[in-house]
Design an enzyme around this catalytic site. Structure first.
Site, PDB file in Angstrom:
ATOM      1  N   ARG A  49       0.553  -0.829   0.072  1.00 10.83           N
ATOM      2  CA  ARG A  49       0.239   0.351  -0.278  1.00 10.83           C
ATOM      3  C   ARG A  49       0.535   1.778  -0.283  1.00 10.83           C
ATOM      4  O   ARG A  49       1.417   1.062   0.288  1.00 10.83           O
ATOM      5  CB  ARG A  49      -0.691  -0.269   1.478  1.00 10.83           C
ATOM      6  N   ASP A  51       0.965   5.423   1.011  1.00  9.58           N
ATOM      7  CA  ASP A  51      -0.511   6.788   1.054  1.00  9.58           C
ATOM      8  C   ASP A  51      -0.760   7.752   0.396  1.00  9.58           C
ATOM      9  O   ASP A  51      -0.617   7.845  -0.889  1.00  9.58           O
ATOM     10  CB  ASP A  51       0.781   6.598   2.799  1.00  9.58           C
ATOM     11  N   ARG A 194       8.668   6.813   6.101  1.00 10.92           N
ATOM     12  CA  ARG A 194       8.540   8.556   6.449  1.00 10.92           C
ATOM     13  C   ARG A 194       8.718   8.864   7.342  1.00 10.92           C
ATOM     14  O   ARG A 194       9.877   9.714   7.652  1.00 10.92           O
ATOM     15  CB  ARG A 194       6.881   9.076   6.371  1.00 10.92           C
TER      16      ARG A 194
END
Length: 253
Positions: A49, A51, A194
Site C-alpha cells: 500500500r 499512502d 516517512r
C-alpha cells in the site's frame, strides 16, 4: 488464470493505493479499467500500500481471468483507458498460486528532497530550505541495518502482527541540490519510511545525534520518532520476486 501487472503512478491526485469508501484511489481506478477492458469483474491485489500523495515508479498487482490474455494487446488497451497519471508497463502470466504481496522478497523506496525551490517539483520532491548534514544522516542510517524491531517507526493503530523488518540498504546520496534516500528491506510497516526519513532529517539538522537516533530505534518507543516527512517525496521504487516466478508459466502464454 493469474497475471501480474507492473504499473507506475503519480500519487498526487489519489488518497493512496487501497480502495476505500468515499475516496479516489489508484486501486479503484485501475480495477475499473481492467474490468472494462477484460469484460470481467477484476479485484486486483497489490504488492503493498502507498499512502495519500505517495508515488510508485514500480508497483505490481495480480488478478485472475478465465481465459488467456494477449499480454501486449492487453497492456495497450489498459493504457488507452487509464488516466495519464497511471501506466501499465508489462503483463506477466504467472502460476495460479503466485501472490504479489507474499512472494515479494524485497522492496525499495526512494525519498527525494530538493534544496532549490522549484514549482515544478512541488508534488514530486520535498523542498528543504537548508542543507542538512548528509554524512551524519548516513552514519545514523547505518543503525537501521543493525536492528530488526522498528516499533519506533510504526503507527499506533493498525493490523500489524509484528514490527520486525530486515533492512538491507539505507543510504543518502546528493547530486547538486538534489538529495535521495534509498531504503531496501524485506518488508515495511505502514508509514515507516516517512517516519524514518523525518527522524534522519532531524539528525541532519542537528536536532538529534547519531547515538540518539540509534537509541530511539532500540527504545521501541513511538514517541521517540520525529514527525513523518511529507508524502510528495516518497516513491515505491522496486518490488523484487524470485527470478523464476515469471518463467514458470511461460508455457501457458
Amino acid at each position: 488464470m493469474r497475471y501480474f501487472l507492473e504499473i507506475a503512478y503519480d500519487g498526487t491526485r489519489y488518497h493512496g493505493w487501497q480502495t476505500q469508501p468515499n475516496a479516489h484511489t489508484v486501486q479503484e481506478v485501475l480495477d475499473d479499467c481492467l474490468s472494462k477492458v477484460l469484460r470481467h469483474p477484476i479485484s486486483s491485489v497489490g504488492s503493498g500500500r502507498t499512502d495519500t500523495g505517495v508515488h510508485a515508479s514500480q508497483q505490481f498487482v495480480h488478478f485472475d481471468v478465465p481465459e488467456p490474455l494477449d499480454v501486449a494487446q492487453a497492456c495497450y488497451r489498459f493504457n488507452r483507458l487509464l488516466p495519464a497519471d497511471i501506466v501499465a508497463r508489462q503483463l506477466y502470466r504467472v502460476p495460479d498460486d503466485a501472490h504479489t504481496r507474499f512472494d515479494a522478497f524485497a522492496r525499495t523506496y526512494h525519498y527525494r528532497i530538493t534544496l532549490a525551490k522549484d514549482p515544478f517539483q512541488r508534488y514530486y520532491a520535498y523542498y528543504l530550505s537548508r542543507q542538512p548534514h548528509v554524512q551524519q544522516m548516513n552514519e545514523a542510517a547505518l543503525a537501521l541495518l543493525r536492528h530488526t524491531d522498528f516499533t519506533t517507526f510504526s503507527k499506533v493503530k493498525g493490523d500489524t502482527r509484528h514490527y520486525n523488518c530486515s533492512i538491507y540498504e539505507a543510504a543518502w546520496e546528493q547530486e547538486g541540490d538534489q538529495l535521495r534516500f534509498t531504503i531496501r528491506a524485506n518488508r515495511f510497516l505502514r508509514g515507516m519510511v516517512r517516519l524514518v526519513v523525518g527522524t534522519l532529517l532531524d539528525v541532519g539538522k542537528g536536532k538529534l545525534t547519531v547515538a540518539q537516533f540509534e537509541e530511539a530505534i532500540a527504545s521501541q518507543d513511538r514517541s521517540r520518532a520525529s514527525g513523518a516527512a511529507p508524502a510528495e517525496g516518497l516513491y515505491l521504487a522496486q518490488v523484487e520476486y524470485p527470478a523464476d516466478l515469471f518463467s514458470k508459466a511461460a508455457g501457458d502464454l
